[in-house]
Design a protein around this motif. Structure first.
Motif, PDB file in Angstrom:
ATOM      1  N   GLU A 100      -5.437  -2.839  -9.623  1.00 30.29           N
ATOM      2  CA  GLU A 100      -6.919  -3.460  -9.089  1.00 30.29           C
ATOM      3  C   GLU A 100      -7.389  -4.528  -9.876  1.00 30.29           C
ATOM      4  OE1 GLU A 100      -8.233   0.567  -7.061  1.00 30.29           O
ATOM      5  OE2 GLU A 100      -6.289   0.171  -6.021  1.00 30.29           O
ATOM      6  N   ILE A 123     -11.417  -8.125   0.106  1.00 29.06           N
ATOM      7  CA  ILE A 123     -10.375  -7.034   0.628  1.00 29.06           C
ATOM      8  C   ILE A 123      -9.419  -7.628   1.737  1.00 29.06           C
ATOM      9  CG2 ILE A 123     -11.608  -5.473   2.950  1.00 29.06           C
ATOM     10  CD1 ILE A 123     -14.469  -5.493   1.963  1.00 29.06           C
ATOM     11  N   ASP A 181      -5.884  -6.083   8.310  1.00 29.15           N
ATOM     12  CA  ASP A 181      -5.233  -4.979   7.629  1.00 29.15           C
ATOM     13  C   ASP A 181      -4.407  -5.368   6.539  1.00 29.15           C
ATOM     14  OD1 ASP A 181      -8.233  -3.917   8.087  1.00 29.15           O
ATOM     15  OD2 ASP A 181      -6.946  -2.422   9.708  1.00 29.15           O
ATOM     16  N   SER A 200      -5.220  -6.520   3.466  1.00 26.00           N
ATOM     17  CA  SER A 200      -5.498  -5.927   2.569  1.00 26.00           C
ATOM     18  C   SER A 200      -4.866  -5.629   0.898  1.00 26.00           C
ATOM     19  CB  SER A 200      -5.835  -4.782   3.144  1.00 26.00           C
ATOM     20  OG  SER A 200      -6.495  -3.485   1.876  1.00 26.00           O
ATOM     21  N   GLN A 253      -7.285  -1.064   1.320  1.00 23.55           N
ATOM     22  CA  GLN A 253      -9.109  -0.841   2.298  1.00 23.55           C
ATOM     23  C   GLN A 253      -8.756  -1.373   3.954  1.00 23.55           C
ATOM     24  OE1 GLN A 253     -12.930  -2.531   0.008  1.00 23.55           O
ATOM     25  NE2 GLN A 253     -11.310  -2.765  -1.839  1.00 23.55           N
ATOM     26  N   THR A 254      -9.857  -1.492   4.896  1.00 21.21           N
ATOM     27  CA  THR A 254      -9.622  -1.590   6.166  1.00 21.21           C
ATOM     28  C   THR A 254     -10.484  -2.842   6.149  1.00 21.21           C
ATOM     29  OG1 THR A 254     -11.365   0.019   7.091  1.00 21.21           O
ATOM     30  CG2 THR A 254      -8.509   0.140   7.010  1.00 21.21           C
ATOM     31  N   ALA A 297     -15.354  -1.359   5.637  1.00 21.63           N
ATOM     32  CA  ALA A 297     -16.554  -2.586   4.612  1.00 21.63           C
ATOM     33  C   ALA A 297     -17.511  -2.626   4.962  1.00 21.63           C
ATOM     34  CB  ALA A 297     -15.763  -3.740   4.717  1.00 21.63           C
TER      35      ALA A 297
END
Length: 407
Positions: free
Chosen positions: A209, A330, A348, A351, A355-356, A360
């Motif tokens: 990430e 995001i 989404d 993403s 995450q949505t 956020a």
């Protein structure tokens, strides 16, 4: 390398000559001239007295004080200036040896030798020669622990040999020394995943990430997170990652076909139509999507009025938290300069890490145009940012104006 050592030897020999015989002839000349000046002054004084005995005595003293210049002066081994000259002459030998050793350890001679061996590599190079070269690089790395190029080479070498533990060590070290290197973080995560028997640990996931926060389209990180999610039966997350990766591939390429297959497999596991048009699901351009209740942002991007935006330029559209300090987007979309003006849908399915948009909080949409396809504000020729907006049910329209960065 041979010419270098020859040059060093010549320079050291010249330096030794200056150390062992520093201006000897010049000093002899100076002493002789000083004695002659004294004799002339003394002679003028004695001529006024008329004493020939004192004149002869001054002449003898002047001759005694004159420095020896002929061969006879060297006949006596105990003559002044000759004592200890032979041991001093040999001092240049340890000087040359010590200088060469210090340069080999502290200078770049070892790096030059490795570079020459790397340049000589080709498809016919034997595995034993490659192994020997990598052993030399590992040894050299002890003297050059900050050499990131060596760490990257060792990581790739160990990965190709299936030594994932050694590869993980090399890539983790590289990721620590180069915190902005997205590929180093992604490769460290991949090596950790393989060492753990194809299980993605929390630490490895953080590395992947982190790679995406630096480069939202980092291939290794996207593929790894998609694969790990699929194996954990998190098919929706796997589809999201693989769709991002699918956008990078050229249409019709083997990579694109493979991703189409795995995305279709993930959709079938969810009970969805495996033949759904993936391009529409990813891009969703146009106004038809605004009729649904899913949370989405419809971003309208016009071509800038001034500046040179080429059709081949890459346009990144990213949604980030308005108040977040993280560079991790995001949601992200990518298109070409030739596609502008365009309306891009962010939802989404775009993403980056599960995450949505709705969860956020306040969002801002960033648009960056990169001539060479590299993400990041530092690589952008045009940029634009929207006002803060909070995503809610349905599709909300956002307009972003592009301006030249002046870079």
């Amino acid at each position: 390398m041979t010419f270098f050592f020859i040059g060093c030897a010549i320079l050291l020999a010249l330096a030794a000559l200056f150390v062992l015989r520093p201006g000897r002839r010049g000093r002899v000349r100076e002493v002789a001239e000083a004695n002659l000046d004294w004799y002339a002054l003394r002679l003028r004084e004695l001529e006024s007295d008329g004493d020939d005995t004192l004149v002869e005595d001054a002449r003898l003293r002047m001759l005694e004080d004159m420095p020896a210049t002929g061969p006879a002066s060297q006949s006596n081994g105990a003559a002044p200036g000759s004592t200890g000259r032979l041991p001093v002459l040999w001092l240049w030998v340890p000087v040359v040896v010590v200088a060469a050793l210090l340069y080999w350890q502290l200078g770049a001679a070892g790096d030059v030798a490795i570079s020459q061996r790397l340049t000589a590599l080709d498809e016919s190079t034997a595995d034993a020669d490659i192994d020997s070269l990598m052993a030399s690089i590992e040894s050299r790395l002890e003297a050059r622990p900050d050499n990131q190029g060596y760490l990257a080479l060792l990581g790739r070498y160990h990965m190709s040999r299936g030594d994932y533990a050694a590869a993980e060590n090399a890539y983790r070290t590289l990721a620590e020394k180069a915190p902005d290197d997205a590929r180093a973080a992604a490769m460290a995560a991949q090596a950790s995943y393989l060492v753990a028997g194809r299980e993605l640990s929390a630490d490895a996931q953080r590395l992947a990430e982190r790679a995406l926060s630096i480069d939202p389209l980092q291939r290794t990180a996207l593929g790894l997170l998609g694969m790990a999610a699929f194996e954990q039966e998190q098919y929706r997350a796997a589809i999201n990652y693989w769709q991002r990766l699918r956008e990078i591939e050229d249409p019709g390429s083997p990579g694109a076909d493979m991703l189409d297959d795995v995305i279709a497999t993930a959709r079938s596991r969810l009970g969805e139509d495996a033949d759904e048009d993936l391009a529409s699901a990813i891009a969703g351009n146009g106004d038809a999507a605004s009729d649904g209740e899913a949370v989405a942002l419809l971003v309208r991007i016009e071509r800038p009025a001034s500046g040179n935006l080429a059709d081949s330029d890459t346009v990144f559209v990213l949604a980030r938290g308005a108040d977040s300090q993280s560079r991790m987007p995001i949601a992200v979309q990518r298109l070409r300069g030739a596609d502008l003006p365009a309306t891009v849908r962010l939802d989404d399915s775009n993403s980056m890490a599960g995450q949505t948009l709705a969860g956020a909080g306040p969002l801002r949409v960033f648009v960056q145009v990169s001539p060479d396809g590299s993400p990041g504000a530092e690589n952008a020729s045009f940029m634009g940012v929207s006002d803060a907006i909070t995503a809610s049910a349905g599709a909300q329209r956002v307009a972003v104006e592009l301006s030249p960065t002046g870079g």
